[in-house]
Design an enzyme around this catalytic site. Structure first.
Site, PDB file in Angstrom:
ATOM      1  N   ARG A  39       0.847  -1.194   0.000  1.00  0.00           N
ATOM      2  CA  ARG A  39       0.000   0.000   0.000  1.00  0.00           C
ATOM      3  C   ARG A  39       0.883   1.245   0.000  1.00  0.00           C
ATOM      4  NH1 ARG A  39      -4.892   1.358   4.228  1.00  0.00           N
ATOM      5  NH2 ARG A  39      -3.238   1.212   5.806  1.00  0.00           N
ATOM      6  N   ASP A  81      -3.905   2.802  13.864  1.00  0.00           N
ATOM      7  CA  ASP A  81      -3.121   3.563  12.904  1.00  0.00           C
ATOM      8  C   ASP A  81      -3.775   4.921  12.697  1.00  0.00           C
ATOM      9  OD1 ASP A  81      -5.277   3.169  11.185  1.00  0.00           O
ATOM     10  OD2 ASP A  81      -4.192   1.870   9.794  1.00  0.00           O
TER      11      ASP A  81
END
Length: 549
Positions: A162, A451
């Site tokens: 990603r 996150d």
């Protein structure tokens, strides 16, 4: 480094990092930048234009100009790339060396190596991550810590990467005196160093694409893939990309996003935490979008359930993977009873996903893998559920917006705003932002691996509650003064919640949160806001960075 027009503005210390930033690799980045930067910038301007329309009261809706794409039944996406036929459990995490080895060895089908929300983009983190992935692809990765050796298993998970979103710059590298896209920096270095080796090994360069807000942004990625494959003489159609549907506008354009990427598409994913963040941010001027405590905004609330059902129907109609969301739970080793309660919630979440028709799910910790795998093994007998077409699903624009009868308290989902919820948001926002500025983008909090997405929810919820004077269940109004008082009360304890926080980093987080709750509108991304601190520590001068507050 001698590539014309390319400058590196930060230290490249170990030899391994220099092996990543080679002149040919930099020339590839420069070619991508010169070809696509103008388009990227125009798409970012279009985001601002769209937000102004939303603020003026223009509702989000399915696009009339692409009705023909949605109506055409014949087109489908490319078949799964080698190793992507079965993705029933995917583990995610940052690209540090130990994490890469443990994730690849976890027993999950795939590992999403993350340069985005779970990585704080110091230059060292970004380059070391590329070193680690290069070594993993070459099967030459190892690591020793505390007398324990970590090596790669003979059958590691399939690697998916990603990169950062289109909105983020990489200020430590400029081309023709302009910072390059963080997306292209991350993509280019991984693709340049690994694509040929992956193809030779019978796999391919696979990606997760974050933060997309419009099908034209997916088209840009498709153009990048076509260019990169041609530039490096990799067979066209080798790339596969899964798009995270984690913004509210993208939920109205799922078919169009798949269509733009159909030659390279590997499906869509329910990026649920960022989706909640986007729900608030994109509807920032709409009082009907106020949400209760984030703990109450589960996947079963109507607007989240509608988003899931539409995603599964859309993906399977186009023969692509419909991936479920994250279970961020960490095992609670010190309390077996609490751990069993937590694991029961994980099982229930995965059961909801597989019975809804998802083809796989996300986990953040290797010990959660067997639980998720057992649920999917019991209920998904084949490699995927593309055959589950969900022809019964009918999702209208209002369903995605939480329209209908007002809930108790006037929120867009059932629930309340509580003092506990406000306190939890303050603690999480301060702890995460301080850790991020200190170089750590993934932290354990209350037995959850958090996150940037969670921190973003906390930030915009606090802003939203202050902006609209939301009332707690006690009757007290959420005000700037209340949040300020909680910041003063809680900031000292944050250092106990998140280990290793620097005092200066915590003060930056405190100042940032105080400023955010006072803004007319919340800023777009905390990662953009706080990036100047990382860039400054990497030696980048003020010419390329803005003041963060």
């Amino acid at each position: 480094m001698t590539v014309a027009g390319v400058q590196v503005h930060s230290k490249v210390a170990p030899q391994a990092q220099a092996e990543i930033l080679t002149d040919p690799a930099l020339a590839f980045i420069a070619a991508l930048h010169r070809t696509f930067e103008a388009t990227r910038q125009s798409l970012l301007v279009a985001r601002d234009d769209a937000q102004r329309k939303f603020d003026s009261g223009v509702p989000l809706d399915f696009l009339p100009e692409t009705a023909a794409v949605r109506a055409e039944p014949s087109w489908t996406c490319a078949p799964p790339g080698p190793g992507l036929e079965d993705r029933r459990v995917e583990i995610t995490g940052p690209t540090d060396r130990k994490m890469v080895i443990n994730a690849l060895n976890s027993g999950a089908k795939t590992f999403m190596a993350d340069f985005e929300d779970s990585s704080a983009p110091t230059f060292a983190n970004m380059l070391n991550g590329q070193v680690n992935l290069r070594d993993a692809v070459a099967r030459k990765i190892d690591f020793t810590a505390g007398g324990k050796a970590y090596t790669l298993s003979p059958t590691p998970a399939v690697l998916i990467v990603r990169p950062r979103g289109w909105h983020l710059d990489e200020p430590r590298l400029t081309v023709d005196s302009a910072p390059v896209s963080g997306s292209l920096f991350d993509f280019a270095l991984y693709f340049f160093h690994n694509a040929a080796a992956l193809v030779a090994a019978g796999s391919g360069p696979y990606f997760y694409l974050p933060k997309i807000e419009h099908y034209r942004e997916a088209r840009l990625w498709n153009d990048v893939f076509a260019f990169a494959q041609s530039f490096l003489r990799i067979p066209v159609g080798t790339v596969r990309a899964t798009v995270l549907i984690e913004t509210l506008p993208a939920a109205f354009q799922m078919e169009e996003i798949l269509f733009e990427l159909r030659q390279h598409s590997a499906g869509l994913n329910c990026g649920r935490w960022d989706y909640i963040f986007s729900f608030i941010k994109k509807r920032r001027a709409d009082r009907r979008a106020i949400l209760p405590d984030r703990a109450a905004v589960t996947m079963t609330v109507p607007f989240m359930d509608a988003y899931v059902r539409l995603l599964i129907q859309t993906c399977h109609r186009r023969r692509a993977a419909a991936m479920g969301g994250m279970s961020a739970q960490i095992p609670i080793k010190a309390d077996p009873q609490a751990n069993e309660v937590a694991m029961a919630k994980v099982r229930a979440d995965k059961l909801r996903e597989v019975t809804a028709g998802h083809d796989g799910t996300w986990i953040a910790h290797p010990l959660i893998g067997p639980i998720a795998l057992a649920v999917f093994d019991a209920h998904m007998l084949g490699p995927n559920q593309y055959h589950v077409r969900r022809e019964d699903v009918r999702v209208a624009a209002g369903d995605l917006l939480g329209a209908g009868a007002p809930t108790q308290g006037g929120f867009a989902a059932e629930g309340r705003v509580t003092l506990k919820g406000v306190r939890g948001n303050v603690e999480t926002c301060l702890g995460y932002c301080a850790a991020w500025v200190g170089g750590n983008g993934c932290i354990p909090l209350d037995y959850l691996m958090e996150d940037a997405a969670t921190a973003e929810i906390t930030r915009v919820q606090l802003w939203q509650w202050v902006k609209y004077g939301s009332r707690l269940d006690s009757g007290e109004v959420v005000t700037v003064a209340l949040v300020d008082a909680l910041i003063d009360e809680l900031k000292a304890g944050v250092t106990a919640l998140v280990k290793g926080l620097g005092a200066e980093d915590l003060e930056i987080a405190v100042a940032y949160l105080r400023a955010q709750i006072r803004r007319e509108w919340p800023s777009e991304f905390l990662t953009s806001d706080l990036m100047p601190y990382l860039a400054a520590r990497d030696g980048v001068g003020a010419k390329w960075i803005k003041a963060a507050l």
